[in-house]
Design an enzyme around this catalytic site. Structure first.
Site, PDB file in Angstrom:
ATOM      1  N   SER A  98      -2.389  -3.750  57.763  1.00 59.27           N
ATOM      2  CA  SER A  98      -3.078  -3.350  58.989  1.00 59.27           C
ATOM      3  C   SER A  98      -2.341  -3.780  60.244  1.00 59.27           C
ATOM      4  O   SER A  98      -2.322  -3.053  61.245  1.00 59.27           O
ATOM      5  CB  SER A  98      -4.502  -3.915  59.003  1.00 59.27           C
ATOM      6  OG  SER A  98      -5.242  -3.436  57.900  1.00 59.27           O
ATOM      7  N   HIS A 106      -4.629  -7.444  63.408  1.00 61.53           N
ATOM      8  CA  HIS A 106      -4.619  -6.182  64.138  1.00 61.53           C
ATOM      9  C   HIS A 106      -4.072  -6.369  65.551  1.00 61.53           C
ATOM     10  O   HIS A 106      -3.216  -5.611  66.012  1.00 61.53           O
ATOM     11  CB  HIS A 106      -6.029  -5.601  64.204  1.00 61.53           C
ATOM     12  CG  HIS A 106      -6.554  -5.165  62.870  1.00 61.53           C
ATOM     13  ND1 HIS A 106      -7.727  -4.447  62.725  1.00 61.53           N
ATOM     14  CD2 HIS A 106      -6.067  -5.327  61.613  1.00 61.53           C
ATOM     15  CE1 HIS A 106      -7.943  -4.190  61.444  1.00 61.53           C
ATOM     16  NE2 HIS A 106      -6.951  -4.731  60.758  1.00 61.53           N
TER      17      HIS A 106
END
Length: 287
Positions: A191, A237
């Site tokens: 991610s 993230h």
């Protein structure tokens, strides 16, 4: 405005807002050759050499200076294959491989357990953790995102620059997670790298004067999910997004005369920042 006026003359299926500064034909990122002013198409570059073929020094280059290749999706395919292969290996080994490659080892994931992982000198976990996935939904979402975001970026940046962007984004996500996340918080997945590609896409679209609204909407939605859904490591993230955006900016905005030097310094600065963050956190965790 006609359909031909907004589509690349070499790739009619690709819309574009850029034109060759010499012949004014519309060209897509794959066909762009950086010139002293604007971009030129491969044919104009070739004809300008007077030989019908551009010499090596003036060979067509991407918007970031990368070489044009037959398969602009090769690195994306390789990265996708590695992620899938590691996921299968994790499933087969019943967690043994996961414990060896995750950012924090199994002992550290237990509250009050001994340090195990990066703090013990296993820095490779910062990278290997970005290739780990457990659930089918987790890897499916990340790989679909990689397949959607990867090829256009690889086409525009070139293979080496795209690979550097992906790896540095993943490392940036791991570094921020290591710095601020609790030691017993699991962290794994691509991610961070995917968010880096998302930030890089925004930078590239801005550089080419494309419509940024779709990618901005997608970025905002993903950030909302990041901070509202449970069991999501927001640190990975955000870290990947910041590093990917900054690295991409340095790559596509580097001056033509010193492009390679500026791009290398950009990547080196990002890597140095990651090393410093990891070093500082390691000193905090160890006597």
């Amino acid at each position: 405005m006609s359909d031909q006026a907004v589509r690349c003359y070499r790739h009619p299926d690709r819309e574009t807002g850029i034109r060759c500064t010499r012949c004014e034909r519309p060209i897509c990122p794959e066909c762009m050759v950086s010139a002293s002013v604007g971009f030129q198409c491969p044919e104009c570059v070739s004809s300008g050499s007077g030989t019908g073929h551009a010499p090596r020094a003036n060979a067509p280059r991407t918007v970031a200076g990368g070489a044009h290749v037959d398969d602009p999706r090769l690195v994306t395919k390789v990265l996708l294959g590695i992620n899938v292969a590691v996921w299968i290996a994790v499933m087969v080994t019943d967690g043994i491989l996961l414990d060896s490659l995750e950012l924090f080892g199994r002992a550290a994931l237990t509250e009050g357990g001994p340090l195990e992982g990066v703090a013990e000198g296993q820095w490779y976990r910062l990278l290997t953790a970005t290739f780990l996935h457990q659930t089918p939904m987790h890897i499916a979402f990340n790989m679909l995102s990689l397949w959607w975001l990867g090829p256009p970026l690889e086409m525009a940046l070139g293979r080496a620059r795209f690979l550097a962007l992906y790896l540095l984004s993943g490392l940036g996500g791991s570094a921020l997670t290591y710095l601020v996340a609790p030691e017993n918080q699991p962290s794994l997945g691509a991610s961070g790298a995917i968010f880096g590609l998302l930030g890089a896409t925004a930078v590239l679209l801005r550089r080419l004067n494309y419509d940024m609204r779709p990618v901005i909407i997608l970025l905002v939605l993903n950030l909302i999910f990041t901070f509202t859904w449970s069991n999501i490591a927001w640190e990975a993230h955000v870290g990947g997004l910041v590093v990917g955006t900054l690295v991409a900016y340095g790559m596509v905005h580097a001056p033509r005369e010193k492009r390679v030097l500026v791009q290398r310094l950009t990547c080196a600065a990002a890597l140095l920042a990651i090393i410093v963050v990891v070093g500082v956190r390691t000193l905090q965790l160890t006597p």
